[in-house]
Scaffold this motif. Sequence first.
Motif, mmCIF file in Angstrom:
data_model
loop_
_atom_site.group_PDB
_atom_site.id
_atom_site.type_symbol
_atom_site.label_atom_id
_atom_site.label_comp_id
_atom_site.label_asym_id
_atom_site.label_seq_id
_atom_site.Cartn_x
_atom_site.Cartn_y
_atom_site.Cartn_z
ATOM 1 N N GLU A 33 4.123 5.694 8.612
ATOM 2 C CA GLU A 33 5.252 6.482 9.126
ATOM 3 C C GLU A 33 6.514 6.299 8.289
ATOM 4 O O GLU A 33 7.275 7.233 8.065
ATOM 5 N N ASN A 34 6.740 5.094 7.797
ATOM 6 C CA ASN A 34 7.954 4.805 7.019
ATOM 7 C C ASN A 34 7.635 4.439 5.572
ATOM 8 O O ASN A 34 8.309 3.613 4.964
ATOM 9 N N TYR A 35 6.628 5.079 4.991
ATOM 10 C CA TYR A 35 6.227 4.770 3.614
ATOM 11 C C TYR A 35 7.362 4.988 2.616
ATOM 12 O O TYR A 35 7.412 4.348 1.575
ATOM 13 N N HIS A 36 8.285 5.884 2.933
ATOM 14 C CA HIS A 36 9.370 6.242 2.016
ATOM 15 C C HIS A 36 10.576 5.313 2.129
ATOM 16 O O HIS A 36 11.532 5.462 1.387
ATOM 17 N N GLN A 37 10.513 4.355 3.054
ATOM 18 C CA GLN A 37 11.624 3.411 3.235
ATOM 19 C C GLN A 37 11.246 2.052 2.654
ATOM 20 O O GLN A 37 10.143 1.849 2.171
ATOM 21 N N SER A 38 12.184 1.113 2.741
ATOM 22 C CA SER A 38 11.921 -0.224 2.222
ATOM 23 C C SER A 38 10.792 -0.879 3.024
ATOM 24 O O SER A 38 10.508 -0.507 4.155
ATOM 25 N N GLU A 39 10.178 -1.857 2.407
ATOM 26 C CA GLU A 39 9.077 -2.565 3.061
ATOM 27 C C GLU A 39 9.508 -3.196 4.384
ATOM 28 O O GLU A 39 8.740 -3.230 5.339
ATOM 29 N N LEU A 40 10.747 -3.663 4.454
ATOM 30 C CA LEU A 40 11.231 -4.289 5.684
ATOM 31 C C LEU A 40 11.315 -3.309 6.851
ATOM 32 O O LEU A 40 11.313 -3.708 8.010
ATOM 33 N N ARG A 41 11.383 -2.017 6.555
ATOM 34 C CA ARG A 41 11.426 -0.995 7.610
ATOM 35 C C ARG A 41 10.058 -0.375 7.893
ATOM 36 O O ARG A 41 9.913 0.402 8.815
ATOM 37 N N ASP A 42 9.075 -0.729 7.082
ATOM 38 C CA ASP A 42 7.734 -0.173 7.233
ATOM 39 C C ASP A 42 6.837 -1.195 7.930
ATOM 40 O O ASP A 42 5.880 -1.702 7.366
ATOM 41 N N VAL A 43 7.156 -1.505 9.179
ATOM 42 C CA VAL A 43 6.455 -2.573 9.894
ATOM 43 C C VAL A 43 5.557 -2.077 11.031
ATOM 44 O O VAL A 43 4.785 -2.842 11.579
ATOM 45 N N LYS A 44 5.646 -0.797 11.358
ATOM 46 C CA LYS A 44 4.808 -0.275 12.438
ATOM 47 C C LYS A 44 3.356 -0.171 11.981
ATOM 48 O O LYS A 44 3.093 0.045 10.802
ATOM 49 N N PRO A 45 2.424 -0.287 12.928
ATOM 50 C CA PRO A 45 1.025 -0.065 12.564
ATOM 51 C C PRO A 45 0.825 1.357 12.031
ATOM 52 O O PRO A 45 1.542 2.279 12.406
ATOM 53 N N VAL A 46 -0.136 1.505 11.147
ATOM 54 C CA VAL A 46 -0.480 2.799 10.562
ATOM 55 C C VAL A 46 -1.693 3.320 11.332
ATOM 56 O O VAL A 46 -2.508 2.533 11.814
ATOM 57 N N GLY A 47 -1.818 4.622 11.452
ATOM 58 C CA GLY A 47 -2.965 5.135 12.177
ATOM 59 C C GLY A 47 -3.267 6.588 11.887
ATOM 60 O O GLY A 47 -2.506 7.279 11.216
ATOM 61 N N CYS A 48 -4.404 7.025 12.388
ATOM 62 C CA CYS A 48 -4.786 8.434 12.305
ATOM 63 C C CYS A 48 -5.718 8.752 13.465
ATOM 64 O O CYS A 48 -6.243 7.855 14.119
ATOM 65 N N VAL A 49 -5.914 10.018 13.691
ATOM 66 C CA VAL A 49 -6.717 10.494 14.811
ATOM 67 C C VAL A 49 -7.879 11.327 14.284
ATOM 68 O O VAL A 49 -7.713 12.141 13.376
ATOM 69 N N PHE A 50 -9.052 11.109 14.858
ATOM 70 C CA PHE A 50 -10.219 11.934 14.589
ATOM 71 C C PHE A 50 -10.616 12.629 15.878
ATOM 72 O O PHE A 50 -10.528 12.038 16.952
ATOM 73 N N ARG A 51 -11.032 13.884 15.778
ATOM 74 C CA ARG A 51 -11.497 14.640 16.947
ATOM 75 C C ARG A 51 -13.012 14.526 17.061
ATOM 76 O O ARG A 51 -13.686 14.160 16.100
ATOM 77 N N ALA A 100 0.849 -1.198 0.000
ATOM 78 C CA ALA A 100 0.000 0.000 0.000
ATOM 79 C C ALA A 100 0.881 1.243 0.000
ATOM 80 O O ALA A 100 1.846 1.339 0.752
ATOM 81 N N PHE A 101 0.540 2.187 -0.867
ATOM 82 C CA PHE A 101 1.229 3.477 -0.895
ATOM 83 C C PHE A 101 0.619 4.406 0.150
ATOM 84 O O PHE A 101 1.309 5.150 0.826
ATOM 85 N N CYS A 102 -0.705 4.362 0.261
ATOM 86 C CA CYS A 102 -1.417 5.175 1.254
ATOM 87 C C CYS A 102 -2.724 4.459 1.599
ATOM 88 O O CYS A 102 -3.027 3.410 1.047
ATOM 89 N N TYR A 103 -3.487 5.058 2.498
ATOM 90 C CA TYR A 103 -4.750 4.477 2.956
ATOM 91 C C TYR A 103 -5.817 5.566 2.983
ATOM 92 O O TYR A 103 -5.536 6.693 3.382
ATOM 93 N N GLU A 104 -7.022 5.203 2.576
ATOM 94 C CA GLU A 104 -8.151 6.116 2.696
ATOM 95 C C GLU A 104 -8.948 5.671 3.920
ATOM 96 O O GLU A 104 -9.415 4.534 3.982
ATOM 97 N N VAL A 105 -9.079 6.564 4.885
ATOM 98 C CA VAL A 105 -9.802 6.271 6.121
ATOM 99 C C VAL A 105 -11.059 7.122 6.123
ATOM 100 O O VAL A 105 -10.992 8.341 5.960
ATOM 101 N N SER A 106 -12.206 6.484 6.290
ATOM 102 C CA SER A 106 -13.482 7.187 6.212
ATOM 103 C C SER A 106 -14.343 6.920 7.432
ATOM 104 O O SER A 106 -14.308 5.833 8.008
ATOM 105 N N LEU A 107 -15.134 7.922 7.804
ATOM 106 C CA LEU A 107 -16.163 7.774 8.824
ATOM 107 C C LEU A 107 -17.490 7.705 8.094
ATOM 108 O O LEU A 107 -17.800 8.578 7.279
#
Length: 105
Positions: free
Chosen positions: A49-67, A20-27
């Motif tokens: 967080e590490n989309y610009h690095q190799s896949e092996l370094r992009d292992v953290k969960p992805v997230g976003c915040v809604f108010r 995945a290059f990016c994610y669309e998050v919808s309410l």
Amino acid sequence: TRVYTVSWPAVQRRFTGVRAFCYEVSLCVVRADSSKPGRAFRRRTVLSENYHQSELRDVKPVGCVFRQEDFKTAIEQKSSVVVSVTPIGPTGERGKTIFSEPFQP
């Protein structure tokens, strides 16, 4: 102000065939007369967080915040909300959307 944090594992080529290059998050509002989510009333595009690095370094969960303010439409309608996350590949192809359980904001 109340905040809602949404997180999910990064979609990687070694598990799915496409990274995945990016994610669309919808309410989305869930209407009382239907079990399916309606049209999105708030949408965000999120990069890992590490989309610009190799896949092996992009292992953290992805997230976003809604108010709390992001849920204004659902609060006014006294409706439940579902969060959807859709991975988007490097050439724009959309992956399988996943949905949260409905909840009251």
